[in-house]
Scaffold this motif. Structure first.
Motif, PDB file in Angstrom:
ATOM      1  N   ASP A   5     -26.285 105.758  43.866  1.00  8.02           N
ATOM      2  CA  ASP A   5     -26.988 105.989  43.325  1.00  8.02           C
ATOM      3  C   ASP A   5     -26.188 107.413  42.605  1.00  8.02           C
ATOM      4  N   LEU A   6     -26.056 107.857  43.717  1.00  8.17           N
ATOM      5  CA  LEU A   6     -25.422 110.156  43.533  1.00  8.17           C
ATOM      6  C   LEU A   6     -23.997 109.942  43.924  1.00  8.17           C
ATOM      7  N   THR A   7     -23.337 110.074  42.609  1.00 13.45           N
ATOM      8  CA  THR A   7     -21.745 110.566  43.719  1.00 13.45           C
ATOM      9  C   THR A   7     -21.331 112.426  43.391  1.00 13.45           C
ATOM     10  N   ILE A   8     -20.775 112.419  44.077  1.00 14.76           N
ATOM     11  CA  ILE A   8     -20.228 113.296  44.201  1.00 14.76           C
ATOM     12  C   ILE A   8     -18.711 113.875  43.450  1.00 14.76           C
ATOM     13  N   LEU A   9     -17.833 114.297  43.020  1.00 12.00           N
ATOM     14  CA  LEU A   9     -16.674 114.109  42.310  1.00 12.00           C
ATOM     15  C   LEU A   9     -15.913 115.355  42.636  1.00 12.00           C
ATOM     16  N   PRO A  10     -15.342 115.584  44.098  1.00 11.60           N
ATOM     17  CA  PRO A  10     -14.604 116.999  44.432  1.00 11.60           C
ATOM     18  C   PRO A  10     -14.089 117.211  43.211  1.00 11.60           C
ATOM     19  N   ILE A  11     -13.310 118.329  43.291  1.00  7.15           N
ATOM     20  CA  ILE A  11     -12.240 119.172  42.337  1.00  7.15           C
ATOM     21  C   ILE A  11     -11.052 118.663  42.894  1.00  7.15           C
ATOM     22  N   GLY A  12     -10.594 118.624  44.541  1.00 13.82           N
ATOM     23  CA  GLY A  12      -9.342 118.408  44.282  1.00 13.82           C
ATOM     24  C   GLY A  12      -8.455 119.652  44.712  1.00 13.82           C
ATOM     25  N   ARG A  13      -6.937 119.149  44.877  1.00 13.74           N
ATOM     26  CA  ARG A  13      -5.775 120.204  44.868  1.00 13.74           C
ATOM     27  C   ARG A  13      -5.832 121.049  43.373  1.00 13.74           C
ATOM     28  N   PHE A  14      -5.597 121.937  43.678  1.00 17.33           N
ATOM     29  CA  PHE A  14      -4.788 122.465  42.661  1.00 17.33           C
ATOM     30  C   PHE A  14      -4.382 123.895  42.680  1.00 17.33           C
ATOM     31  N   GLY A  15      -3.682 124.046  41.805  1.00 17.61           N
ATOM     32  CA  GLY A  15      -2.124 125.171  42.026  1.00 17.61           C
ATOM     33  C   GLY A  15      -3.268 126.552  41.558  1.00 17.61           C
ATOM     34  N   ARG A  16      -2.212 126.779  39.869  1.00 14.15           N
ATOM     35  CA  ARG A  16      -2.062 127.333  39.232  1.00 14.15           C
ATOM     36  C   ARG A  16      -3.096 126.961  37.959  1.00 14.15           C
ATOM     37  N   VAL A  17      -2.542 125.781  37.583  1.00 15.09           N
ATOM     38  CA  VAL A  17      -3.417 125.067  36.508  1.00 15.09           C
ATOM     39  C   VAL A  17      -4.918 124.202  37.073  1.00 15.09           C
ATOM     40  N   THR A  18      -5.813 124.675  36.356  1.00 15.62           N
ATOM     41  CA  THR A  18      -6.858 124.038  37.050  1.00 15.62           C
ATOM     42  C   THR A  18      -7.248 123.235  35.918  1.00 15.62           C
ATOM     43  N   PRO A  19      -8.959 122.502  36.697  1.00 13.24           N
ATOM     44  CA  PRO A  19      -9.769 121.814  35.749  1.00 13.24           C
ATOM     45  C   PRO A  19      -9.241 122.260  34.287  1.00 13.24           C
ATOM     46  N   GLY A  20      -9.772 123.312  33.770  1.00  8.43           N
ATOM     47  CA  GLY A  20      -9.776 123.987  32.600  1.00  8.43           C
ATOM     48  C   GLY A  20      -8.194 123.759  31.749  1.00  8.43           C
ATOM     49  N   ASP A  21      -7.503 124.355  32.653  1.00  8.94           N
ATOM     50  CA  ASP A  21      -6.544 124.240  31.572  1.00  8.94           C
ATOM     51  C   ASP A  21      -6.150 122.901  31.385  1.00  8.94           C
ATOM     52  N   ARG A  22      -6.177 121.763  32.381  1.00  4.36           N
ATOM     53  CA  ARG A  22      -6.148 120.415  31.705  1.00  4.36           C
ATOM     54  C   ARG A  22      -6.599 119.897  30.964  1.00  4.36           C
ATOM     55  N   ILE A  23      -7.903 120.039  30.645  1.00  4.79           N
ATOM     56  CA  ILE A  23      -8.833 119.788  29.725  1.00  4.79           C
ATOM     57  C   ILE A  23      -8.636 119.809  28.745  1.00  4.79           C
ATOM     58  N   GLY A  24      -8.622 121.706  28.698  1.00  5.87           N
ATOM     59  CA  GLY A  24      -7.857 122.843  27.330  1.00  5.87           C
ATOM     60  C   GLY A  24      -7.144 122.257  26.584  1.00  5.87           C
ATOM     61  N   SER A  25      -5.639 121.418  27.733  1.00  2.00           N
ATOM     62  CA  SER A  25      -4.644 121.137  27.229  1.00  2.00           C
ATOM     63  C   SER A  25      -4.758 120.143  25.891  1.00  2.00           C
ATOM     64  N   GLU A  26      -6.479 118.535  25.947  1.00  2.00           N
ATOM     65  CA  GLU A  26      -6.089 117.425  25.770  1.00  2.00           C
ATOM     66  C   GLU A  26      -5.081 116.275  25.925  1.00  2.00           C
ATOM     67  N   GLN A  27      -4.108 117.141  27.242  1.00  2.00           N
ATOM     68  CA  GLN A  27      -3.340 115.993  28.041  1.00  2.00           C
ATOM     69  C   GLN A  27      -3.038 115.074  28.982  1.00  2.00           C
ATOM     70  N   THR A  28      -4.648 115.090  28.973  1.00  2.00           N
ATOM     71  CA  THR A  28      -5.588 114.670  29.917  1.00  2.00           C
ATOM     72  C   THR A  28      -5.285 113.023  30.337  1.00  2.00           C
ATOM     73  N   ALA A  29      -5.674 112.097  31.707  1.00  2.00           N
ATOM     74  CA  ALA A  29      -5.560 111.143  31.371  1.00  2.00           C
ATOM     75  C   ALA A  29      -7.312 110.692  31.921  1.00  2.00           C
ATOM     76  N   LEU A  30      -7.551 111.292  31.940  1.00  2.00           N
ATOM     77  CA  LEU A  30      -9.025 111.310  31.739  1.00  2.00           C
ATOM     78  C   LEU A  30      -9.901 110.900  30.435  1.00  2.00           C
ATOM     79  N   ASN A  31     -10.676 110.082  30.865  1.00  2.00           N
ATOM     80  CA  ASN A  31     -11.494 109.439  28.912  1.00  2.00           C
ATOM     81  C   ASN A  31     -12.872 109.574  29.577  1.00  2.00           C
ATOM     82  N   PHE A  32     -13.625 111.039  28.989  1.00  2.00           N
ATOM     83  CA  PHE A  32     -15.001 110.923  29.550  1.00  2.00           C
ATOM     84  C   PHE A  32     -15.821 110.181  28.682  1.00  2.00           C
ATOM     85  N   GLY A  33     -15.712 108.949  28.135  1.00  2.00           N
ATOM     86  CA  GLY A  33     -15.983 107.993  27.155  1.00  2.00           C
ATOM     87  C   GLY A  33     -16.899 106.737  28.651  1.00  2.00           C
ATOM     88  N   ASP A  34     -15.628 106.742  29.526  1.00  2.00           N
ATOM     89  CA  ASP A  34     -15.465 105.748  30.782  1.00  2.00           C
ATOM     90  C   ASP A  34     -16.234 106.210  31.735  1.00  2.00           C
TER      91      ASP A  34
END
Length: 215
Positions: free
Chosen positions: A108-137
């Motif tokens: 019932d509890l899952t933790i999704l780690p941030i993973g490896r990143f360099g200069r491009v952070t999760p915010g950069d990827r999500i903000g670009s709207e060019q991501t593979a992740l679909n929040f609807g899933d």
């Protein structure tokens, strides 16, 4: 601001976490909000701890809960969970990472780690709207998804991520957070189009009873 203010007291932390979880459940139902971000006004407000303990409490009650570590500045939850399997950055970058991630969800509890990143952070990827992740899933699989977001003082990621969430809860700390600072953070987040659900006042004096009220 829609939502309420919670005061959390260290000596009664477990009770107050349950109160906060119940309040989030109410907000989730009232606002149809499954993806909720918690963001500290500044570092050391205890926002990450609240994300973890609320997630634990929700999962213990049978709520399918996902905690997403989106704090590149301080990936505490990633260090706690370890880097086994796909990470948030993997889900953002690779379409085949999400099915693999779902196959590994077994509690019932899952933790999704941030993973490896360099200069491009999760915010950069999500903000670009060019991501593979679909929040609807994510909404289909989980009942509650909590994002641990970095304070605006350390990163602009929250500004990029928050518009994609259903709502935000701001975490302030008693005796540390100035009202003007809190007001400025709320103003900045509103300019992104984020829905502010409420404010948590953490580490308030014990003699002041925890309660929720409209701000």
């Amino acid at each position: 601001m829609a939502g309420r203010i919670a005061a959390l007291h260290a000596p009664s932390f477990e009770r107050d976490i349950k109160d906060l979880k119940a309040a989030i459940t109410g907000l989730r139902r009232a606002h149809k909000a499954k993806l909720i971000g918690l963001i500290g006004v500044e570092p050391q407000t205890g926002a990450t701890s609240l994300v973890y303990h609320v997630g634990q409490t929700a999962a213990a009650a049978g709520t399918r809960t996902l905690i997403v570590d989106a704090s590149a500045a301080n990936p505490t939850l990633s260090n706690l969970a370890g880097q086994h399997g796909p990470s948030l950055m993997d889900l953002l970058n690779h379409q085949d990472a999400y099915p693999e991630f779902i196959r590994q969800v077994s509690s019932d509890l899952t933790i999704l780690p941030i993973g490896r990143f360099g200069r491009v952070t999760p915010g950069d990827r999500i903000g670009s709207e060019q991501t593979a992740l679909n929040f609807g899933d994510m909404r289909e699989r989980f009942d509650l998804i909590l994002f641990d977001l970095p304070p605006l003082q350390t990163s602009t990621d929250a500004k990029s991520i928050s518009p994609h969430l259903d709502g935000l809860i701001i975490v302030a700390r008693h005796g540390v957070t100035a009202f003007l600072t809190l007001s400025d953070v709320a103003r900045q987040l509103r300019t992104t189009g984020a829905e502010l659900l409420g404010i948590v006042l953490n580490a308030s004096p014990q003699q002041k009873k925890a309660k929720w009220r409209s701000p």
